[in-house]
Design a protein around this motif. Sequence first.
Motif, PDB file in Angstrom:
ATOM      1  N   GLN A   1       0.854  -1.184   0.000  1.00 10.07           N
ATOM      2  CA  GLN A   1       0.000   0.000   0.000  1.00 10.07           C
ATOM      3  C   GLN A   1       0.889   1.232   0.000  1.00 10.07           C
ATOM      4  O   GLN A   1       1.851   1.325   0.765  1.00 10.07           O
ATOM      5  N   GLU A   2       0.567   2.166  -0.836  1.00  6.46           N
ATOM      6  CA  GLU A   2       1.348   3.389  -0.929  1.00  6.46           C
ATOM      7  C   GLU A   2       1.151   4.224   0.337  1.00  6.46           C
ATOM      8  O   GLU A   2       0.028   4.469   0.783  1.00  6.46           O
TER       9      GLU A   2
ATOM     10  N   ARG B   1       1.734   3.571   3.491  1.00  6.91           N
ATOM     11  CA  ARG B   1       1.219   2.895   4.682  1.00  6.91           C
ATOM     12  C   ARG B   1       2.094   3.204   5.898  1.00  6.91           C
ATOM     13  O   ARG B   1       3.317   3.146   5.849  1.00  6.91           O
TER      14      ARG B   1
ATOM     15  N   HIS C   1       8.947   0.650  -0.386  1.00 10.84           N
ATOM     16  CA  HIS C   1       8.763  -0.536  -1.226  1.00 10.84           C
ATOM     17  C   HIS C   1      10.018  -0.787  -2.061  1.00 10.84           C
ATOM     18  O   HIS C   1      10.081  -0.467  -3.247  1.00 10.84           O
TER      19      HIS C   1
ATOM     20  N   PRO D   1       2.766   2.761  -8.461  1.00 10.86           N
ATOM     21  CA  PRO D   1       1.927   1.683  -7.914  1.00 10.86           C
ATOM     22  C   PRO D   1       1.078   0.981  -8.967  1.00 10.86           C
ATOM     23  O   PRO D   1       0.674  -0.176  -8.756  1.00 10.86           O
TER      24      PRO D   1
END
Length: 404
Positions: free
Chosen positions: A77-78, A80, A103, A110
């Motif tokens: 999730q971007e 998070r 990430h 994403p």
Amino acid sequence: MGMGAIKGAAVLSALWLGVGPGMAQEAAPELAGPLDGRQIRVSRDSDHPMHLNAARATFSAVYLGGGLYVTANHFPQEGRVTEVIRAAGLAAEELPVSATDAHITLPEDPESWRQFLDNSGSVLDPAFDLALKVAPDDARTGARLVLAADPADYAGTVTFVGYAERAAGALVESTGDLELGQFVPRQIADRTGAFFVANGTTVTGGMSGGGMWLELGGQPFLAGIAVRAGESQAVASAIAPFYGEIARVAEREGRSADHFARPLLLAAQRPGSAATVLRGAFFHEDLIGGPNDDRLAGGEGDDLLIGGPGNDLMSGGPGADVFGFAGAPTGDDQIYDFDPEEDRLHLPQANVTMEALLGVSGRTDEGHLVLRLPAGRVLIAGPGRTILEDGMLTEDNLISGALE
């Protein structure tokens, strides 16, 4: 514990485990007793690094140092933000901190992440199932990483450590075995990752994100992160393919290399292997050659480089570097960026002086200095492959005997 190819390598035992800095053996882990299957509950009072550097986050996690944690990603999730608790459940438990995901295995966009999902279409492929959690820098070191250029050198006994749901979230560990061929590389788009398959271990729900540790010379080293559970087999994402990304995050976040334990980078430890090139990064690193002709290039930190047998090329890069030569024959080596202002040579033999080494030295036709060591020769060039003139090397450039 048996360590397969690594434990059997004369290079490690002779060149590094006997002379490297900070090599006191760790005490055996404190364990509270068996659970179901092959899992053992960790004692609340344990002070073993495998346990103290365990953390509870979205899943389990491992503290790397400098406020960075590595864990499984599973469902990226971007942006998070999660709470992380280091040494959760132990007497040394720390206060929770907020951490943001980085990430490291995925592209920036994403929209492209879907191609990195596994066959189920819902979870990241195990070769890419890693993320960093970036918390405020607490100026403390964490787990030591091991990165082997030749996957064959990962074979041996491994220990998984994580928080098991079936143990009411307690910290547990389980040992297993890695065999040759159980390191599986995989490429998706322009990215290469890899995963390990360990047999004979029990990794259950909640332990995902926990560490897969190898023991070398009595010290635990982090090689992978658990990403798939099983009662008799587990899968761990390999950290090595994303080492450069971890270093870039640490540097981008303004962290100091002093706040991380020294990673161990291994060139191939078996004769004839082509995996002979090591390139360092942001951290203070130990780069260890094998029986072949190796090329070791340190990064920005204060590095230790040991070529071992063979004719090796070594470059420390920026920082105050140490070039080590052990008692076994070391071949004809070359150092091509030795800075007399801060770099040093190390010989394990006591009472050797630079004056004595220079007394039996020579020069090449181009004028480069060649030192005759007790076990070989080394050509030493200055930064930019410049010629080191007489008088530029002094006793301050030599460590004789054991490293501190």
